[in-house]
Design an enzyme around this catalytic site. Structure first.
Site, PDB file in Angstrom:
ATOM      1  CE  LYS A  22      -2.071   1.246   3.602  1.00  0.00           C
ATOM      2  NZ  LYS A  22      -1.395   3.034   4.348  1.00  0.00           N
ATOM      3  CG  ASN A  23       1.764   2.154   3.019  1.00  0.00           C
ATOM      4  OD1 ASN A  23       1.041   2.325   3.336  1.00  0.00           O
ATOM      5  ND2 ASN A  23       2.394   2.903   5.255  1.00  0.00           N
ATOM      6  CB  CYS A 116      -5.875   8.898  11.717  1.00  0.00           C
ATOM      7  SG  CYS A 116      -4.313   8.383  11.660  1.00  0.00           S
ATOM      8  NE  ARG A 121       0.275  10.390  10.495  1.00  0.00           N
ATOM      9  CZ  ARG A 121      -0.527   9.319   9.470  1.00  0.00           C
ATOM     10  NH1 ARG A 121      -1.088   8.683  10.186  1.00  0.00           N
ATOM     11  NH2 ARG A 121       0.365   8.818   8.491  1.00  0.00           N
ATOM     12  CG  ASP A 317       2.894   1.322   9.650  1.00  0.00           C
ATOM     13  OD1 ASP A 317       3.073   1.621   8.675  1.00  0.00           O
ATOM     14  OD2 ASP A 317       2.608   2.122  10.958  1.00  0.00           O
ATOM     15  NE  ARG A 410      -7.078   4.571   5.380  1.00  0.00           N
ATOM     16  CZ  ARG A 410      -6.774   5.026   6.415  1.00  0.00           C
ATOM     17  NH1 ARG A 410      -6.829   5.439   7.323  1.00  0.00           N
ATOM     18  NH2 ARG A 410      -5.288   5.427   5.169  1.00  0.00           N
TER      19      ARG A 410
HETATM   20  C1  EPZ Z   1       3.824   7.297   6.181  1.00  0.00           C
HETATM   21  O1  EPZ Z   1       3.413   7.526   7.205  1.00  0.00           O
HETATM   22  C2  EPZ Z   1       3.228   5.972   6.600  1.00  0.00           C
HETATM   23  N1  EPZ Z   1       1.781   5.819   5.666  1.00  0.00           N
HETATM   24  C3  EPZ Z   1       2.213   5.351   7.811  1.00  0.00           C
HETATM   25  O2  EPZ Z   1       1.846   3.885   7.333  1.00  0.00           O
HETATM   26  C4  EPZ Z   1       3.739   4.627   8.743  1.00  0.00           C
HETATM   27  O3  EPZ Z   1       3.378   4.419   9.732  1.00  0.00           O
HETATM   28  C5  EPZ Z   1       4.705   5.915   8.429  1.00  0.00           C
HETATM   29  O4  EPZ Z   1       5.033   6.468   7.207  1.00  0.00           O
HETATM   30  C6  EPZ Z   1       6.238   6.004   9.101  1.00  0.00           C
HETATM   31  O5  EPZ Z   1       6.986   4.817   8.902  1.00  0.00           O
HETATM   32  C7  EPZ Z   1       1.984   5.987   4.405  1.00  0.00           C
HETATM   33  O6  EPZ Z   1       3.042   5.994   3.337  1.00  0.00           O
HETATM   34  C8  EPZ Z   1       0.834   6.484   3.451  1.00  0.00           C
HETATM   35  P1  EPZ Z   1       5.953  10.902   8.315  1.00  0.00           P
HETATM   36  P2  EPZ Z   1       3.950   9.557   7.237  1.00  0.00           P
HETATM   37  O7  EPZ Z   1       5.791  11.396   8.126  1.00  0.00           O
HETATM   38  O8  EPZ Z   1       4.696   9.665   5.791  1.00  0.00           O
HETATM   39  C9  EPZ Z   1       5.994  13.451  11.869  1.00  0.00           C
HETATM   40  C10 EPZ Z   1       0.376   2.810   7.700  1.00  0.00           C
HETATM   41  O9  EPZ Z   1      -0.347   2.286   9.033  1.00  0.00           O
HETATM   42  N2  EPZ Z   1       5.693  14.529  10.858  1.00  0.00           N
HETATM   43  O10 EPZ Z   1       7.213   9.414   8.892  1.00  0.00           O
HETATM   44  O11 EPZ Z   1       2.327  10.281   7.445  1.00  0.00           O
HETATM   45  C11 EPZ Z   1       4.895  12.583  12.220  1.00  0.00           C
HETATM   46  O12 EPZ Z   1       3.687  13.519  13.533  1.00  0.00           O
HETATM   47  C12 EPZ Z   1       0.084   4.157   7.853  1.00  0.00           C
HETATM   48  O13 EPZ Z   1      -0.079   2.231   6.805  1.00  0.00           O
HETATM   49  C13 EPZ Z   1       6.083  15.888  11.198  1.00  0.00           C
HETATM   50  O14 EPZ Z   1       6.458  16.365  12.480  1.00  0.00           O
HETATM   51  O15 EPZ Z   1       4.856   9.167   8.968  1.00  0.00           O
HETATM   52  C14 EPZ Z   1       5.451  11.193  12.861  1.00  0.00           C
HETATM   53  O16 EPZ Z   1       5.481  11.364  14.332  1.00  0.00           O
HETATM   54  C15 EPZ Z   1       0.056   5.226   9.139  1.00  0.00           C
HETATM   55  N3  EPZ Z   1       5.877  16.630  11.072  1.00  0.00           N
HETATM   56  C16 EPZ Z   1       6.179  11.316  12.677  1.00  0.00           C
HETATM   57  O17 EPZ Z   1       7.235  12.536  12.200  1.00  0.00           O
HETATM   58  C17 EPZ Z   1       5.917  16.119   9.559  1.00  0.00           C
HETATM   59  O18 EPZ Z   1       5.871  17.747   8.323  1.00  0.00           O
HETATM   60  C18 EPZ Z   1       6.685  10.687  11.438  1.00  0.00           C
HETATM   61  O19 EPZ Z   1       6.090  10.390  10.123  1.00  0.00           O
HETATM   62  C19 EPZ Z   1       5.163  15.341   9.247  1.00  0.00           C
HETATM   63  C20 EPZ Z   1       5.999  13.702  10.534  1.00  0.00           C
END
Ligand code: EPZ
Length: 429
Positions: A22-23, A116, A121, A317, A410
């Protein structure tokens, strides 16, 4: 499928084919927007988030058709338009359209992508990086609007290796004027797969899958055929199902080379894992996506400390699934969530099934393993927590019903069928 009905306590036996990631699919589908051309994306999972991304691409004017192996996407007819509100709100997974639309059209307007319950996020890192590339953002009637008269490359340092922010920078950079250097880039396999697709379309990217990524700008892209890798989180979900229930399972097409931390955690819980090509020790001679045998018997062993980290660490995840398994472990385990601030929402329904979990203030759970869980009626509140409840129900004595399965759909093509194929007594209602 609105609910799953499960009779637990049965060991798992058999084989299951692991779906496409998916990702990895979502940013690659968004990236097809960058080439005014036709791309053929193979092995995309048939899940709600992919269907949603495809509808957004159609919303932008792309021609999307299903082939036997995947999707044909012709983005030549695409035009800049305001993304419809309901399409974006609450769909974090479509955030990668931000970079793709800026890269293709130089402008974007979308509802603030929703978060979510696993955390608020934020998207501050995405915004800051894209501003460095010449994008001016504003709020217009509750929408996030970005415009770049001339998108240009930049030297970007990410304080957090954000997967989404890295993907949006890549999508904006490949056709921007001038080169881009990303320091502190996310190293997740899904980011590396996006780089491989972009390279197949004519982009010039060095350091894919590392924390320092260089993008040569100004390249015009053409379409490409690309196969999405298997989903390491779905593979890990079924791996932990076997650890929790006992049995012997073959995870066909599992991306073994992306699962070393997951396999180590499963083996620390007493499972035995072996790539199905059978050559060499784990992580050496197996072929890519060859598959993974998992064997487990008796109660799982407790784990002194399991903590989530960015790749190649243990993935956030799969934290909920490991937590669910440890509720039946023979001893006390400690689980630390270091990526998202609210990824223990699954604790409450697990407690309803008899789990003994204590939450400490610093995103740590102390799990006192019990010999049995009891079946119960519980509700999924998010994707991976929902999958963890399925695992708990498989491990529990008696009947369970899991509602809120739209969340699970999803990310999983057909979790009920997959687990039935492994001998679980599970039906969709
Ligand atoms: C991706 O989410 C994945 N989603 C998530 O999978 C996965 O858990 C996550 O990466 C971590 O590996 C998709 O790829 C669609 P991040 P993403 O930006 O990109 C903080 C699933 O179940 N952050 O790496 O949203 C954020 O709050 C999903 O398949 C900021 O502070 O994750 C988090 O604490 C859930 N500011 C951390 O970084 C920002 O601008 C990691 O988030 C962006 C992120």
């Amino acid at each position: 499928m609105t609910a799953l009905h499960i009779n637990g306590g049965i060991p798992l036996q058999g084989k299951v084919r692991i779906q496409g990631s998916k990702n990895a699919s979502l940013p690659i589908l968004a990236a097809t927007l960058l080439a005014k051309d036709n791309s053929h994306i193979l092995n995309c999972p048939q899940i709600a988030d992919v269907e949603h991304m495809l509808s957004l691409l159609r919303n932008l004017g792309c021609r999307v058709s299903r082939s036997k192996e995947g999707y044909q996407i012709d983005s030549a007819p695409a035009g800049a338009c305001k993304m419809s509100g309901e399409a974006i709100t609450g769909m974090r997974s479509s955030l990668c359209l931000l970079g793709a639309m800026l890269g293709r059209f130089g402008e974007v307007a979308m509802e603030h992508p929703g978060g979510c319950i696993i955390g608020d996020r934020p998207i501050d890192l995405h915004i800051k990086a894209l501003e460095q590339m010449g994008v001016v953002f504003s709020e217009e009637a509750g929408r996030l609007v970005g415009k770049a008269a001339k998108l240009h490359g930049a030297d970007i340092r990410l304080p957090i290796p954000s997967v989404g922010a890295t993907e949006n920078i890549l999508l904006a950079a490949v056709q921007a004027a001038g080169d881009t250097l990303i320091a502190g880039a996310a190293k997740e396999p899904e980011v590396e797969a996006l780089c491989r697709y972009l390279t197949a379309c004519g982009a010039e990217i060095d350091g894919a899958g590392t924390s320092i990524v260089f993008v040569r700008g100004g390249r015009s892209l053409h379409g490409a055929q690309f196969k999405v890798p298997s989903d390491r989180i779905v593979a890990g979900t079924y791996l932990f199902a076997c650890v929790g229930c006992g049995g012997s399972v073959l995870l066909e097409n599992a991306p073994c080379e992306q699962m070393e931390a997951v396999v180590r955690a499963a083996e620390s819980m007493g499972a035995r894992c072996q790539p199905d090509c059978g050559k060499g020790s784990y992580g050496t001679e197996y072929g890519r996506e060859s598959g993974l045998y998992v064997h487990s018997c008796g109660r799982p062993a407790a784990v002194e400390r399991l903590y989530t980290a960015v790749y190649p660490g243990f993935p956030t995840d799969l934290q909920s699934m490991a937590l669910a398994v440890l509720t039946r472990a023979d001893g006390v385990s400690r689980v630390e969530e270091n990526i998202f601030e609210n990824r223990f929402r699954v604790v409450e329904p697990l407690r309803k099934m008899g789990a003994d979990i204590e939450l400490l203030e610093d995103r740590t759970a102390i799990v006192r393993g019990k010999d049995t869980l009891r079946g119960a009626r519980v509700e999924a509140k998010e994707l991976r927590g929902g999958a963890a409840l399925v695992l708990a129900a498989l491990m529990a004595e008696g009947e369970s019903e899991i509602t809120g399965c739209a969340y699970i759909e999803r990310g999983y093509e057909n979790i009920g069928k997959d687990l039935r194929d492994l001998g679980a007594r599970i039906s969709s209602v």
